[in-house]
Scaffold this active site. Structure first.
Site, PDB file in Angstrom:
ATOM      1  CD  GLU A   1      -3.044  -1.002   2.196  1.00 35.65           C
ATOM      2  OE1 GLU A   1      -2.796  -0.374   3.242  1.00 35.65           O
ATOM      3  OE2 GLU A   1      -4.133  -1.578   1.987  1.00 35.65           O
TER       4      GLU A   1
ATOM      5  CD  GLU B   1      -3.896  -6.333   2.632  1.00 41.64           C
ATOM      6  OE1 GLU B   1      -4.550  -5.615   3.427  1.00 41.64           O
ATOM      7  OE2 GLU B   1      -2.679  -6.182   2.459  1.00 41.64           O
TER       8      GLU B   1
HETATM    9  C1  GLA Z   1      -4.148  -2.726   5.035  1.00 41.12           C
HETATM   10  C2  GLA Z   1      -2.764  -3.357   5.162  1.00 41.12           C
HETATM   11  C3  GLA Z   1      -2.764  -4.591   6.015  1.00 41.12           C
HETATM   12  C4  GLA Z   1      -3.595  -4.407   7.259  1.00 41.12           C
HETATM   13  C5  GLA Z   1      -5.021  -4.064   6.823  1.00 41.12           C
HETATM   14  C6  GLA Z   1      -5.935  -3.928   8.016  1.00 41.12           C
HETATM   15  O1  GLA Z   1      -4.802  -3.260   3.931  1.00 41.12           O
HETATM   16  O2  GLA Z   1      -2.259  -3.712   3.887  1.00 41.12           O
HETATM   17  O3  GLA Z   1      -1.402  -4.827   6.415  1.00 41.12           O
HETATM   18  O4  GLA Z   1      -3.069  -3.353   8.016  1.00 41.12           O
HETATM   19  O5  GLA Z   1      -4.989  -2.828   6.143  1.00 41.12           O
HETATM   20  O6  GLA Z   1      -7.257  -3.653   7.580  1.00 41.12           O
END
Ligand code: GLA
Length: 695
Positions: free
Chosen positions: A184, A341
């Site tokens: 991210e 995710e």
């Molecule tokens: C983001 C991060 C993960 C985690 C999630 C929690 O997507 O990539 O490492 O912190 O949020 O929702």
């Protein structure tokens, strides 16, 4: 030793200074058109897995459970830099050797992360000048996560170093099927005002403008006496006594996105030097990342991957999920993409982390698949017992395998396996919504005519009206080829450079239908108002001039002659070639045109000069769909309908977000039960059906 400052990426520029954003393409060089994750053709199912938090005994238990759930891929190593390089230049990959070997033996593939979103303590201690600095001058420290200055040469060197070492070690490994760079980019922070970033920003500006004269002209520095005589007089746009030069702010945002992208490209190329086969990507944050220009980033990944989390307290969060999925598919140029995710239930970082109800996880997953995902991955497999995310949901909750969530995970695994024949199929859209993050960046700066311009809210309201009618849309950049779309909506397009304006005009002139909402086409690439009456970039194609902006008081509304209601904004519209479809019955623009229709070339436009309320906007959008002959449906409330197709095989998704059963008419075979259907089909409340025509 003075490290070479990393090359700043310069934006591809036309001579007029317009930013040309690479259109998503279906060429085999990008996206999953011809490139996908090697190995199984099943829908990829799994999630982040952080074995470093667990004993080896737990690993063995987890792997067995993963097999039970039908998990076929896990992402590992994402936050393990401190273990993998315990001291600078000393690499220890033993735990990865072990866990990757165990996973591979169990037939579970590995999406191997580079751990560069969280540099280790030794890095922060040794390189204080690489720490990120906020706009108000705070130097950020270690103890959480988040990378350091994107322009730090020490960071670039260390990140490329470990990425290359990981690739050297694991490229030959049969269980490793993909590379997951960083995590991210752009979150939790993006811009940094450290000295490295300031120096890199100056390099970026020199590459963009060439001369100080051109920079001064573009930034309008004659205003408030800001003319620059030397490149080293230019600073990052720190907090200042009053509002900072907005062209400078805009360029610093563009630079920040490019600097982060340069970090990704440096790691990608370090990996590619050792692995010419496996796809390389990084996880985006779709419509929820305010700091990077994904239209540009999408051209640099092999497969578009995206993270999405519901806004827990929004009752329409399933529609926002659909919007994010459509945006992600659009970034991928229509190719299948990876949901890297999402969550099985509640997250931990919102004000009220509402838990998903029974069936909601599956519906969320199916929406992503319906809108082009061929991989459904979660954060994370096993819930952490320590650290700041110990209350975040997981595939395997703290309560173990007797929990509802675990059993829904296992059921989902089975459903996704049954749906796997659809992988590679595409989603066709005949309607587009324009999404320009540069316009959002510019519009959201200070001292606009009102604080109620809300680009995101306006796009959501247009999207919702189309979602409710089963109209699947693509998102487009204003510079993209629009010719395949029956209708293009521009709910918020404040900044529109001359090339993109010409592109839009050409689309209409060739027969396209364009719907534009207020405060669009106002400024060019450097936040400069176009000469003459607004909307300078769209004046001719819309057939009107705006002689004065007339924002409304908070909560004030106006009535239009067609009975509809507007809020937030009005303006004094003067017709040129356009015709008034409705006029203001009251408010500061009483008697003046409110909604304008215009014929332009072989096409037509609609212009909305106020914020129509939900039902009025929805009705207007339906009238546009009707008039343009664009297919739409009257669906039961809460029912989502999307179709994926490949050749003559169609997969019709009916996802029921309401609690009550819905009845639709369909013909084909239920892809999950094998039941043949021809006529009325019940979609159970809170459930879904996938009807395929595939034999
Ligand atoms: C983001 C991060 C993960 C985690 C999630 C929690 O997507 O990539 O490492 O912190 O949020 O929702």
């Amino acid at each position: 030793m003075q490290l070479e400052r990393p090359e700043a990426i310069s934006r591809s520029q036309t001579e007029q200074g317009a930013t040309v954003v690479p259109a998503p393409s279906n060429d085999s060089q990008r996206g999953t058109n011809g490139r996908w994750i090697p190995g199984t053709t099943q829908i990829r199912f799994g999630g982040d897995y952080n074995p470093e938090q667990w004993s080896r005994e737990t690993w063995l238990e987890d792997i067995e459970l993963m097999q039970q759930a039908g998990i076929n891929m896990v992402s590992i190593g994402i936050f393990s830099w401190a273990l993998l390089e315990p001291r600078e230049g000393e690499y220890d990959f033993s735990f990865l050797d072990d866990i990757i070997g165990l996973l591979g033996d169990a037939g579970i593939d590995v999406d191997l992360g580079t751990p560069t979103a969280s540099p280790p303590a030794w890095f922060w201690k040794k390189y204080p000048e690489s720490h990120p600095v906020t706009r108000d001058g705070n130097r950020l420290g270690f103890g959480s996560r988040g990378m350091v200055s994107p322009s730090s040469p020490e960071y670039r060197s260390a990140a490329s170093g470990i990425a290359g070492e990981l690739a050297k070690r694991f490229a030959p490994h049969p269980a490793v099927v993909m590379w997951h760079i960083h995590n991210e980019y752009g979150a939790p922070i993006s811009d940094s005002y450290d000295d490295y970033s300031v120096a890199a920003f100056r390099d970026w500006l020199q590459a963009k403008y060439g001369t100080l004269d051109d920079l001064n002209r573009a930034w309008g520095t004659l205003f408030w006496g800001q003319v620059y005589g030397e490149w080293d007089e230019i600073d990052a746009p720190r907090l200042a006594a009053s509002v900072t030069n907005q062209a400078q702010r805009l360029d610093f945002q563009r630079f920040t996105s490019d600097a982060l992208l340069a970090c990704y490209i440096a790691e990608r190329d370090a990996i590619r030097a050792h692995d010419q086969i496996r796809p390389i990507t990084t996880n985006f944050m779709g419509t929820n990342c305010p700091s990077v220009d994904y239209w540009k980033w999408a051209a640099e990944v092999d497969i578009v991957a995206n993270d999405h989390y519901l806004v827990a307290e929004r009752t329409d969060n399933h529609i926002l999920l659909s919007m994010d999925a459509d945006f992600t598919r659009s970034l991928a140029g229509g190719s299948p993409w990876i949901l890297m995710e999402h969550s099985t239930s509640a997250v931990n970082w919102q004000p009220r982390n509402i838990a998903k109800r029974a069936g909601e996880m599956a519906r969320n997953s199916l929406t992503h698949v319906a809108r082009g995902a061929d991989a459904v991955m979660f954060f994370q497999f096993r819930a952490s017992r320590f650290g700041v995310e110990k209350f975040h949901s997981a595939m395997l909750p703290h309560g173990g395998t007797s929990t509802r969530i675990w059993n829904e995970v296992v059921a989902l695994g089975s459903d996704l396996a049954a749906l796997s024949p659809l992988t590679g199929s595409r989603v066709k859209a005949s309607v587009a919504i324009v999404w320009s993050i540069e316009s959002f960046w510019a519009q959201d700066l200070e001292w606009r005519p009102t604080v109620e311009l809300e680009h995101r809210t306006r796009i959501e309201s247009f999207y919702t009206a189309l979602w409710e009618r089963g109209v699947t849309i693509d998102f487009v950049h204003p510079s993209h080829d629009l010719s395949s779309y029956d209708v293009v909506f521009a709910p918020s397009l404040y900044l529109l450079d001359t090339e993109s304006a010409a592109n839009i005009e050409g689309y209409v002139a060739a027969g396209g239908s364009l719907v534009v909402s207020y405060f669009s086409g106002i400024v060019g690439a450097n936040d400069e108002v176009y000469p003459g009456a607004s909307p300078g970039a769209l004046r001719d194609v819309l057939g009107l001039e705006i002689h004065e902006f007339l924002p409304l008081h908070e909560a004030e509304t106006v009535t239009l002659s067609d009975g509809s209601t507007g809020s937030a904004w009005t303006e004094e519209v003067v017709l040129t070639t356009g015709n008034a479809h409705a006029i203001y019955a009251d408010g500061p623009a009483a008697g003046k045109p409110a909604i304008v229709r215009n014929a332009h070339g072989a096409g037509q436009t609609w212009y909305l000069s106020t914020g129509l309320n939900g039902s009025d906007l929805s009705s207007l959008i339906e009238s546009v769909l009707t008039e343009t002959g664009t297919a739409f449906s009257t669906l039961p409330t809460g029912l989502e309908h999307v179709v994926r197709a490949s050749g003559d095989a169609e997969y019709a998704f009916y996802i029921n977000h309401a609690d009550t059963d819905a009845v639709v008419t369909a013909r084909g075979v239920d892809a999950l039960t094998g039941e043949s259907v021809d006529g009325e089909v019940v979609v159970p409340g809170a459930g879904f059906r996938v009807i395929t025509s595939a034999s």
